[in-house]
Structure formats: structure tokens, C-alpha cells
Write a protein that holds these residues in place. Sequence first.
Motif, short mmCIF file in Angstrom:
data_model
loop_
_atom_site.label_atom_id
_atom_site.label_comp_id
_atom_site.label_asym_id
_atom_site.label_seq_id
_atom_site.Cartn_x
_atom_site.Cartn_y
_atom_site.Cartn_z
N ALA A 50 20.05 17.53 39.87
CA ALA A 50 20.98 18.59 40.26
C ALA A 50 22.27 18.52 39.45
CB ALA A 50 21.27 18.49 41.75
N VAL A 51 22.82 17.33 39.27
CA VAL A 51 24.06 17.17 38.51
C VAL A 51 23.83 17.55 37.04
CG1 VAL A 51 25.76 15.51 37.67
CG2 VAL A 51 25.10 15.50 40.06
N ALA A 52 22.65 17.25 36.52
CA ALA A 52 22.34 17.64 35.14
C ALA A 52 22.40 19.15 34.98
CB ALA A 52 20.95 17.14 34.75
N ARG A 53 21.92 19.88 35.99
CA ARG A 53 22.03 21.34 35.94
C ARG A 53 23.48 21.78 36.07
NH1 ARG A 53 16.79 20.73 37.75
NH2 ARG A 53 15.33 22.39 37.11
N LYS A 56 25.09 21.84 32.95
CA LYS A 56 24.63 22.94 32.10
C LYS A 56 25.28 24.27 32.53
CE LYS A 56 20.27 23.38 31.24
NZ LYS A 56 18.80 23.44 31.49
N LYS A 57 26.29 24.20 33.36
CA LYS A 57 27.07 25.34 33.83
C LYS A 57 26.39 26.13 34.95
CE LYS A 57 29.81 25.83 29.62
NZ LYS A 57 30.33 26.75 28.58
N TYR A 58 25.38 25.56 35.59
CA TYR A 58 24.93 26.13 36.85
C TYR A 58 26.08 25.90 37.84
CZ TYR A 58 19.90 25.93 35.50
OH TYR A 58 18.66 26.09 34.91
N ASN A 59 26.35 26.85 38.73
CA ASN A 59 27.37 26.54 39.72
C ASN A 59 26.77 25.59 40.76
OD1 ASN A 59 26.12 28.05 41.86
ND2 ASN A 59 27.23 29.90 41.31
N CYS A 60 27.59 25.15 41.71
CA CYS A 60 27.14 24.12 42.64
C CYS A 60 25.93 24.56 43.46
CB CYS A 60 28.28 23.69 43.57
SG CYS A 60 29.18 25.08 44.30
N ALA A 61 25.91 25.82 43.88
CA ALA A 61 24.80 26.33 44.67
C ALA A 61 23.53 26.42 43.82
CB ALA A 61 25.15 27.70 45.24
N LEU A 82 19.84 34.59 42.73
CA LEU A 82 20.15 34.74 44.15
C LEU A 82 21.31 33.86 44.59
CD1 LEU A 82 16.53 34.85 45.62
CD2 LEU A 82 18.20 36.71 45.72
N MET A 83 21.41 32.67 44.01
CA MET A 83 22.41 31.71 44.45
C MET A 83 23.77 31.88 43.78
SD MET A 83 20.74 30.21 46.73
CE MET A 83 22.13 29.20 47.21
N GLU A 84 23.86 32.73 42.78
CA GLU A 84 25.10 32.81 41.99
C GLU A 84 26.32 33.13 42.84
OE1 GLU A 84 26.41 35.22 38.05
OE2 GLU A 84 24.74 33.81 37.95
N CYS A 159 33.15 18.25 42.90
CA CYS A 159 32.02 19.19 42.85
C CYS A 159 30.73 18.45 42.53
CB CYS A 159 32.30 20.27 41.81
SG CYS A 159 33.52 21.48 42.33
N ASN A 160 30.77 17.57 41.54
CA ASN A 160 29.56 16.80 41.22
C ASN A 160 29.12 15.97 42.41
OD1 ASN A 160 28.99 17.59 38.58
ND2 ASN A 160 30.28 16.04 37.67
N GLY A 161 30.08 15.41 43.14
CA GLY A 161 29.74 14.61 44.31
C GLY A 161 29.08 15.45 45.39
N CYS A 162 29.59 16.66 45.60
CA CYS A 162 28.98 17.55 46.59
C CYS A 162 27.56 17.93 46.19
CB CYS A 162 29.83 18.82 46.75
SG CYS A 162 31.43 18.53 47.56
N VAL A 163 27.36 18.20 44.90
CA VAL A 163 26.03 18.53 44.39
C VAL A 163 25.08 17.36 44.61
CG1 VAL A 163 24.72 18.95 42.26
CG2 VAL A 163 26.82 20.25 42.72
N GLU A 164 25.56 16.16 44.31
CA GLU A 164 24.74 14.96 44.52
C GLU A 164 24.33 14.82 45.98
OE1 GLU A 164 26.21 11.70 41.19
OE2 GLU A 164 26.90 11.53 43.24
N ASP A 165 25.30 14.89 46.86
CA ASP A 165 25.03 14.65 48.28
C ASP A 165 24.07 15.69 48.84
OD1 ASP A 165 26.81 12.55 48.11
OD2 ASP A 165 28.48 13.65 48.98
#
Length: 212
Positions: A50-53, A56-61, A82-84, A159-165
Amino acid sequence: MSDAKATPAAETSAAGAVPAVTTKATAPAAAVVPAKPKEPRSDNPDAIHAVARHHKKYNCAQAVACSFCERLGRNEKEVFQLMEGFGFGMGSMETCGAVSAMAAVVGMKESDGNLDNPASKKRSYRAAKELIRRFEEKNGSVICRQLKGVDTKKVLRSCNGCVEDAAELVGRYLNGEFDAVFEEAARKEAAKETARKATKEGAAQASARQAE
């Protein structure tokens, strides 16, 4: 008259006062500001993907939801689109996009897709509630503005931490780690519903007796 040589002191006296020696003032040493400790990075595979994405400029969602598309048989481009709108706390720093993505993945897994008579909503709500509870328990909030410390100047989670969790929680959910929790919640809900019906029936019977 004495021809003795003048002593250094006498020479100094004769020449006048010795100029004061000036030294350049040194600025006080700057205070050492301790470096902000870096958040520990997760070694969970789902979190890493998820963090790798996210990088790559994917937003957190998008980063969280798209990480599970292959596992759930979903088209990543469609999920990405859909998630943007959920990124950046739905564009207004409200509910964290990574948290919204957890709920979206729950829907992808749990929904029966029955447009005429949907019967899966309770399962979806139960799972989403538990994942959100765990995220908030770890990070202190599910609100983007609070997580980033906009008002308090205290960052709860990056943000990276939230994506990880979020990704780690979703992965554990898909692996069935929370099934026992969901089953217990379902039993409690069923017991409450039974009690509610019994109360309603009792009231109806009492009303009928009074009417006789």
C-alpha cells in the motif's frame, strides 16, 4: 645623569598607555534541536504494498483499496477512480482516506450485490465498525485534520503511517483474523433483536387484554 637603559616598564610609560586588546565577540552556540523521531515502518506485506502505491502518487484511499484488488478480483483502474474523491479526508480533511478505504474493501468483500433484496449490510457494517475501532484505538482519531495535527501542532500519524495501519488491518480482516469478533457481535445483535421483539409482543398482548 644615569646612563642606565630604560626598563620595559619605563619604555611603556614613555610611549604612553598600551592600547587595549580587542577580541571579536563570538555568537552563542545555537540550541541543538533534537531530530524528530521517524515513525517505524511496518514489515507487513500488505502495508508495504500500500505504501509503495502511495509513493506512486496514489492518494491514501486509492493506495489502500487498490492493494487488495487482485485478491478480491476487482479492476484496479475502476477502484482507483472510485476512491479518488475519498483522498485528503474527502478533500476537506475529514474522515481519513485510508479509513474510508477500509470500509470500501469491506463492501467489496461482504456485499451480496443483490439489487432487489440486499441482505449483507449488517455483515458489512459489523466489519467496518471493527476495523475503524481498531484504527482509532491505535492512532487516537480517524479524522484527517486531527491525525495531521493541523490545530494542535501534534501529528498523531503521518499519511504513510495511516496507509500502513489501514492496509494491515484490512489484510488481517481478509485473512479471517477477526471472524470470532464478528461472530460474537452477531450473537449480541441477535439477542438484542430477540429481546426487542419479545418486548414488542408483550406490549401488544397487554394492550389487547386491556381492550377486552
